[in-house]
Design a protein around this motif. Structure first.
Motif, PDB file in Angstrom:
ATOM      1  N   ASP A 204       0.761  -1.478  -0.051  1.00  0.00           N
ATOM      2  CA  ASP A 204       0.194  -0.165  -0.045  1.00  0.00           C
ATOM      3  C   ASP A 204       0.660   0.984   0.007  1.00  0.00           C
ATOM      4  OD1 ASP A 204      -2.239  -0.810  -0.411  1.00  0.00           O
ATOM      5  OD2 ASP A 204      -2.302  -1.611   1.934  1.00  0.00           O
ATOM      6  N   GLY A 205       0.291   2.270   0.971  1.00  0.00           N
ATOM      7  CA  GLY A 205       1.319   3.024   0.825  1.00  0.00           C
ATOM      8  C   GLY A 205       2.979   3.147   1.065  1.00  0.00           C
ATOM      9  N   GLY A 206       3.507   2.031   0.892  1.00  0.00           N
ATOM     10  CA  GLY A 206       5.236   1.892   1.107  1.00  0.00           C
ATOM     11  C   GLY A 206       5.241   2.428  -0.011  1.00  0.00           C
ATOM     12  N   ALA A 207       4.489   1.464  -0.787  1.00  0.00           N
ATOM     13  CA  ALA A 207       5.073   2.254  -2.373  1.00  0.00           C
ATOM     14  C   ALA A 207       5.209   3.625  -2.718  1.00  0.00           C
ATOM     15  CB  ALA A 207       4.147   1.958  -3.246  1.00  0.00           C
ATOM     16  N   ASP A 208       4.777   4.652  -2.263  1.00  0.00           N
ATOM     17  CA  ASP A 208       5.127   5.749  -1.799  1.00  0.00           C
ATOM     18  C   ASP A 208       6.412   5.636  -0.887  1.00  0.00           C
ATOM     19  OD1 ASP A 208       2.527   7.508  -3.569  1.00  0.00           O
ATOM     20  OD2 ASP A 208       1.558   5.939  -2.280  1.00  0.00           O
ATOM     21  N   ALA A 209       5.898   5.630  -0.378  1.00  0.00           N
ATOM     22  CA  ALA A 209       7.726   5.311  -0.009  1.00  0.00           C
ATOM     23  C   ALA A 209       8.859   4.951  -0.321  1.00  0.00           C
ATOM     24  CB  ALA A 209       7.903   4.886   1.195  1.00  0.00           C
ATOM     25  N   LEU A 210       8.861   4.242  -0.879  1.00  0.00           N
ATOM     26  CA  LEU A 210       9.731   3.877  -1.909  1.00  0.00           C
ATOM     27  C   LEU A 210      10.106   5.020  -3.091  1.00  0.00           C
ATOM     28  CD1 LEU A 210       9.588   0.367  -2.675  1.00  0.00           C
ATOM     29  CD2 LEU A 210      11.288   1.587  -2.222  1.00  0.00           C
ATOM     30  N   LEU A 211       8.782   5.007  -3.514  1.00  0.00           N
ATOM     31  CA  LEU A 211       8.843   6.568  -4.593  1.00  0.00           C
ATOM     32  C   LEU A 211      10.137   7.638  -3.820  1.00  0.00           C
ATOM     33  CD1 LEU A 211       5.859   6.183  -6.663  1.00  0.00           C
ATOM     34  CD2 LEU A 211       7.951   5.484  -7.909  1.00  0.00           C
ATOM     35  N   GLU A 212       9.623   8.225  -3.167  1.00  0.00           N
ATOM     36  CA  GLU A 212       9.829   9.048  -2.408  1.00  0.00           C
ATOM     37  C   GLU A 212      11.462   9.041  -2.583  1.00  0.00           C
ATOM     38  OE1 GLU A 212       7.638   9.493   0.668  1.00  0.00           O
ATOM     39  OE2 GLU A 212       5.855  10.108   0.162  1.00  0.00           O
ATOM     40  N   GLU A 213      12.344   7.981  -2.307  1.00  0.00           N
ATOM     41  CA  GLU A 213      13.478   7.916  -1.405  1.00  0.00           C
ATOM     42  C   GLU A 213      13.905   7.625  -2.800  1.00  0.00           C
ATOM     43  OE1 GLU A 213      15.326   8.172   1.187  1.00  0.00           O
ATOM     44  OE2 GLU A 213      13.349   9.361   1.969  1.00  0.00           O
ATOM     45  N   GLY A 214      13.305   7.418  -4.583  1.00  0.00           N
ATOM     46  CA  GLY A 214      14.089   7.478  -5.297  1.00  0.00           C
ATOM     47  C   GLY A 214      13.565   6.167  -5.938  1.00  0.00           C
ATOM     48  N   TRP A 215      13.290   5.552  -5.718  1.00  0.00           N
ATOM     49  CA  TRP A 215      13.510   3.605  -5.680  1.00  0.00           C
ATOM     50  C   TRP A 215      12.015   3.537  -6.552  1.00  0.00           C
ATOM     51  CZ3 TRP A 215      17.967   2.444  -5.014  1.00  0.00           C
ATOM     52  CH2 TRP A 215      18.827   2.678  -4.336  1.00  0.00           C
ATOM     53  N   LYS A 216      11.726   2.661  -7.891  1.00  0.00           N
ATOM     54  CA  LYS A 216      10.414   2.253  -8.213  1.00  0.00           C
ATOM     55  C   LYS A 216      10.263   0.874  -7.952  1.00  0.00           C
ATOM     56  CE  LYS A 216       9.824   0.908 -12.234  1.00  0.00           C
ATOM     57  NZ  LYS A 216       8.559  -0.278 -11.878  1.00  0.00           N
ATOM     58  N   PRO A 217       9.440   0.610  -7.122  1.00  0.00           N
ATOM     59  CA  PRO A 217       8.915  -0.486  -6.483  1.00  0.00           C
ATOM     60  C   PRO A 217       8.990  -1.726  -7.591  1.00  0.00           C
ATOM     61  CG  PRO A 217       6.601   0.930  -5.724  1.00  0.00           C
ATOM     62  CD  PRO A 217       7.924   2.139  -6.041  1.00  0.00           C
ATOM     63  N   ASP A 218       9.060  -2.930  -7.518  1.00  0.00           N
ATOM     64  CA  ASP A 218       8.486  -3.802  -8.649  1.00  0.00           C
ATOM     65  C   ASP A 218       6.959  -4.779  -8.814  1.00  0.00           C
ATOM     66  OD1 ASP A 218      11.649  -4.527  -9.584  1.00  0.00           O
ATOM     67  OD2 ASP A 218      11.825  -4.419  -7.301  1.00  0.00           O
ATOM     68  N   ILE A 219       6.318  -4.338  -8.072  1.00  0.00           N
ATOM     69  CA  ILE A 219       5.010  -5.251  -7.105  1.00  0.00           C
ATOM     70  C   ILE A 219       4.406  -4.191  -6.112  1.00  0.00           C
ATOM     71  CG2 ILE A 219       4.273  -6.963  -6.288  1.00  0.00           C
ATOM     72  CD1 ILE A 219       5.708  -9.012  -7.182  1.00  0.00           C
ATOM     73  N   ILE A 220       3.089  -4.020  -6.096  1.00  0.00           N
ATOM     74  CA  ILE A 220       3.432  -3.235  -5.109  1.00  0.00           C
ATOM     75  C   ILE A 220       1.439  -4.190  -4.657  1.00  0.00           C
ATOM     76  CG2 ILE A 220       1.399  -1.183  -4.794  1.00  0.00           C
ATOM     77  CD1 ILE A 220       2.664   0.776  -6.466  1.00  0.00           C
ATOM     78  N   ILE A 221       1.575  -4.497  -3.483  1.00  0.00           N
ATOM     79  CA  ILE A 221       0.147  -5.898  -2.457  1.00  0.00           C
ATOM     80  C   ILE A 221      -0.477  -5.012  -1.914  1.00  0.00           C
ATOM     81  CG2 ILE A 221       0.305  -7.347  -1.085  1.00  0.00           C
ATOM     82  CD1 ILE A 221       2.568  -9.051  -2.678  1.00  0.00           C
ATOM     83  N   GLY A 222      -1.330  -4.968  -2.160  1.00  0.00           N
ATOM     84  CA  GLY A 222      -2.774  -4.559  -0.489  1.00  0.00           C
ATOM     85  C   GLY A 222      -4.179  -4.245  -1.040  1.00  0.00           C
ATOM     86  N   ASP A 223      -4.552  -3.757  -0.259  1.00  0.00           N
ATOM     87  CA  ASP A 223      -6.437  -3.239  -0.541  1.00  0.00           C
ATOM     88  C   ASP A 223      -6.070  -1.808  -0.882  1.00  0.00           C
ATOM     89  OD1 ASP A 223      -5.706  -1.698   1.456  1.00  0.00           O
ATOM     90  OD2 ASP A 223      -6.828  -2.589   3.483  1.00  0.00           O
ATOM     91  N   MET A 224      -5.231  -1.672  -1.700  1.00  0.00           N
ATOM     92  CA  MET A 224      -4.780  -0.175  -1.741  1.00  0.00           C
ATOM     93  C   MET A 224      -5.979   1.228  -1.229  1.00  0.00           C
ATOM     94  SD  MET A 224      -2.971  -1.512  -4.328  1.00  0.00           S
ATOM     95  CE  MET A 224      -2.405  -2.752  -4.154  1.00  0.00           C
ATOM     96  N   ASP A 225      -5.650   1.065  -0.208  1.00  0.00           N
ATOM     97  CA  ASP A 225      -6.722   2.157   0.295  1.00  0.00           C
ATOM     98  C   ASP A 225      -5.914   3.520   1.468  1.00  0.00           C
ATOM     99  OD1 ASP A 225      -5.389   1.100   2.778  1.00  0.00           O
ATOM    100  OD2 ASP A 225      -6.384   0.907   3.909  1.00  0.00           O
TER     101      ASP A 225
END
Length: 379
Positions: A207-228
């Motif tokens: 979920d929001g961990g994907a945004d944390a990765l992007l904020e640090e300059g890393w693109k997530p390979d996978i996003i898992i969650g209920d997308m809330d």
């Protein structure tokens, strides 16, 4: 209109949402947040502080004393006034942009609606913490019992493999970093930057961990969650999207993703999304799984509104040594280089060399020949 303090009152425009994690996406600096969040948790409070809100009006008790919740304290420590009210029934009648005026810390006017409020103080927080500590044993006992009951009911899900879904991301014999939006997750992610650079693990944002990765300059390979709690920007970053659905297959996030036109897979499973991410990485052959920001103790789960942690206990038992918990690693990180550390590092590096000299016949022979050479030249 942005909030401003005028002659003892606070005036400004409001942003309203029952879910604080949704509100912080819309609120702007200087506005007043109107929430309905019992026992305000640390992550929500830090997000409100980061959003630079002028004040917070909570239509639910910010701290009940049932456990040590720290959100209220964080707001006050950062100079954000916090007011409680029992007017949760008014939440559906309030709208973003309406004007609020807080007068004398006892009543506020939102447009023409008068609402009785009460300012939260550090003294009250201290009293509630003392109450929570006195009740800790009873609360912990109830939490453990609930965990064991649900662990017994759900154990079959964790013994069996997850439903098969396709994925183009190769995790076989690789490190996998799973980023969860938990306590200190931003600081922890900064602290392990060198690990990411050196090992290039598969990056999974929960979920929001994907945004944390992007904020640090890393693109997530996978996003898992209920997308809330994940942003649209993260969903469009090019990562594979796996929607964590209820065991019966119901996925509330499906409508959002269909509307955005983003392809996704549905993975029905019990437990939390972070648990599902760990199981998924394990079944895809990950060599090591590093969990950052994951929830792992009673307070973590009480803040999430859960009365037990059955799925987390079972998943961690299944993962065993493969799972490395990086939560809180930033607390051990030293920003300043200290010269005495070089002494300890040098000493530590010498230990295996000395041990090798004692254990290995070849190394012992090397040192013996070197000593003979020195004696020869000294003659």
């Amino acid at each position: 209109m942005f909030a401003k303090k005028i002659k003892g009152s606070i005036r400004g425009s409001i942003v309203v949402d029952k879910k604080t994690k949704n509100l912080v996406k819309r609120v702007r600096p200087g506005q007043i947040a109107v929430i309905c969040h019992e026992d305000l948790d640390e992550i929500a409070a830090r997000d409100l502080v980061s959003a630079k809100v002028k004040a917070v009006i909570n239509l639910a008790p910010s701290i009940t004393g049932s456990y040590v919740s720290v959100g209220a304290r964080i707001l006050l420590q950062h100079g954000v006034p916090l007011y409680d009210s029992d007017a949760s029934h008014l939440l559906p009648t309030l709208s973003d942009g309406e004007t609020v005026e807080i007068v004398d810390d006892s009543i506020c006017l939102i447009q023409t609606k008068p609402i009785t409020i009460r300012e939260i103080t550090m003294e009250e927080i201290g009293q509630k913490w003392e109450m929570a500590n006195q009740n800790l044993s009873d609360r912990l006992g109830m939490f453990i019992e609930n965990t064991l009951i649900y662990a017994q009911k759900e154990k079959s899900y964790y013994i069996s493999p997850l439903p098969h879904i396709s994925s183009k991301v190769n995790m076989n014999h690789r490190h996998v970093l799973i980023v969860v939006r938990g306590k200190h997750y931003r600081e922890d992610l900064k602290a392990i930057r060198s690990y990411i650079q050196d090992y290039r693990p598969v990056l999974i944002g929960v979920d929001g961990g994907a945004d944390a990765l992007l904020e640090e300059g890393w693109k997530p390979d996978i996003i898992i969650g209920d997308m809330d709690s994940v942003s649209d920007a993260a969903l469009f970053c090019g990562a594979e999207i796996i929607v964590h659905a209820y065991p019966n297959g119901h996925a509330p996030a499906k409508e959002r993703l269909v509307a955005l036109g983003i392809p996704f897979e549905i993975l029905p499973a019990p437990g939390t999304s972070e648990d599902v991410a760990m199981l998924f990485a394990d079944e895809k052959g990950a060599e090591w799984i590093v969990a950052l920001g994951a929830h792992s103790n009673m307070i973590d789960f009480l803040e999430k509104g859960r009365r037990g942690m059955a799925s987390t206990v079972l998943v961690r038992m299944k993962m065993g040594m493969k799972l490395i918990d990086a939560k809180g690693v930033s607390m051990l990180y030293q920003n300043q280089v200290r010269w005495k550390n070089f002494f300890f590092i040098g000493t530590a590096a010498a230990v295996p060399m000395i041990a090798a000299s004692v254990i290995s016949p070849a190394v012992r022979q090397f040192w013996h020949l070197l000593w003979l050479q020195i004696k020869f030249f000294m003659m």
